[in-house]
Enzyme design. Sequence first.
Site, PDB file in Angstrom:
ATOM      1  N   ASP A 279      30.642 -10.443 116.367  1.00  0.00           N
ATOM      2  CA  ASP A 279      29.488 -10.137 115.533  1.00  0.00           C
ATOM      3  C   ASP A 279      28.209 -10.050 116.370  1.00  0.00           C
ATOM      4  O   ASP A 279      27.998 -10.850 117.283  1.00  0.00           O
ATOM      5  CB  ASP A 279      29.337 -11.231 114.477  1.00  0.00           C
TER       6      ASP A 279
ATOM      7  N   GLU B  83      30.793  -5.508 117.769  1.00  0.00           N
ATOM      8  CA  GLU B  83      29.818  -4.894 116.860  1.00  0.00           C
ATOM      9  C   GLU B  83      28.562  -4.653 117.693  1.00  0.00           C
ATOM     10  O   GLU B  83      27.778  -5.563 117.955  1.00  0.00           O
ATOM     11  CB  GLU B  83      29.489  -5.806 115.679  1.00  0.00           C
TER      12      GLU B  83
END
Length: 527
Positions: A207, A258
């Site tokens: 993330d 990401e």
Amino acid sequence: MAHQPATPEWWRDAAIYQVYPRSFADGNGDGVGDLAGVRARLPYLAELGVGAIWFNPWYPSPMADGGYDVADYRGVEPVFGTLEEAELLIDEAQQLGLRTIVDIVPNHVSDQHPWFRAALAAAPGSPERDLFHFREGRGEDGELPPNDWKSEFGGCPWTRLPDGQWYLHLFAAAQPDLNWDHPAVREEHLEILRFWFDRGAAGVRIDSAGLLTKDPDLADVEPGRPHPYVDRDDLHDIYRSWRAVADSYSPPRVLIGEIWVPDAERFARYLRPDEMHTAFNFDFLARPWDAAALRESIDTTLAAHAPVGAPATWVLANHDITRTVTRYGREDTRFQFATKSFGTPTDLDLGRRRARAAALLSMALPGALYLYQGEELGLPEVEDLPLDTLQDPMHFRSGGTDPGRDGCRVPIPWSGTHPPYGFTRDGKDPWLPQPLDWAPLTVEAQHGDPSSMLTLYREGIRLRRELRGEFAWAEDAPAGVLSFRRGDVRCLVNLSTSPLPLDGEILLASGELTDGHLPTDTAVWLR
């Protein structure tokens, strides 16, 4: 049984399904999705044909940001189940040919994480606070934030404590940023990787992977100078150390980033052979429904990945993005991080037609495919959620002007004619309310219907395994039409205003063909 590629490099062309655990399936009847619900629905995912499941965070969390505020990276949030259940899920999924990818959140932790609680209890200048970014404020009495940075959720990313110091949180105040210059932070995350790899996880999704390291001086953002916390060069040493851990396993585990980096060359640096395996392709997702824009994105994406030998990824939506059917049904079809406005006019029939065509387009492209839960059902964004049910911090930090991301996180419908549509037990309300008109969109209603979105995805995922040839554009395509080949299969997507004559054996079409012609906003695969 789901397709299980024989090659250890399965991630190069896999179809990967994203599960948002709170909204996938509720196994214990409390209105919140859980691991028991996922385990019961694993045969559905196997029948869909995907090769892996990516789970949004399932760790213990106060849920200040949907689980991205992690209090313990080595456990499971009780509302989802137990660590033992997670281990069973990973094993049961593997028996069905489904690999498991867990979400790692390295930029920040929850304000309830033991490290941060210890830092709050310690004095300014203490070793406990060195694990985070604590600073004195500006101004005569330190009453101003330490710098001019902006939160990813809007507003100021600094919160002041009673002792006068400020701490950094690029997201919500309940998500303090870790100090990645500290050796303990780096070692802790290597151990977290090993913890989940030892339990059978095939890989991790990272993330906010481009935000971890910060300028040591926490300098203001200044045009023309390197950004103080986005895409810093020192990030690459971190991911090289992660890759070494991933490669130490047999079979090797996978790192998926990401990464929001608009510069194609800098984006590709993360995908060098000793760093990440793949990264999300946000450029493709961000483009409007326009042939020239989509072709440019495809060309740019493939060109960026080629020098480092990494596969591209293709995705139309995720848990942060307005659902595809709604986005493509609006006058402005460009990327929308959240809904952005209440009641934006939407033509759902047009949106569904385009979403079906976009699905065939993305499935035909070389690389990995990511599918957010509910997209295979053609679910629209839920734009009329009662205000008192909204939970996304983006809504609250905007002062109520932005409804946030809850509209794409509504629990998916499985069966029946009224809420909760088999998501949870009758009589119990789901954690977010479902629309009253979703009965035609349930898995039960679409199963076996040759015209349904679910059937389109099942057939597309099955047939894409045969697309092994090199990618090549057809240079004779009319304006407004995307036309390319993968071996002996040709994909046509008609974004023009006129029907397109067809010639060839039809393998799969996103909509009805008319007198041998491909209508507008329709895609077809031909042999």
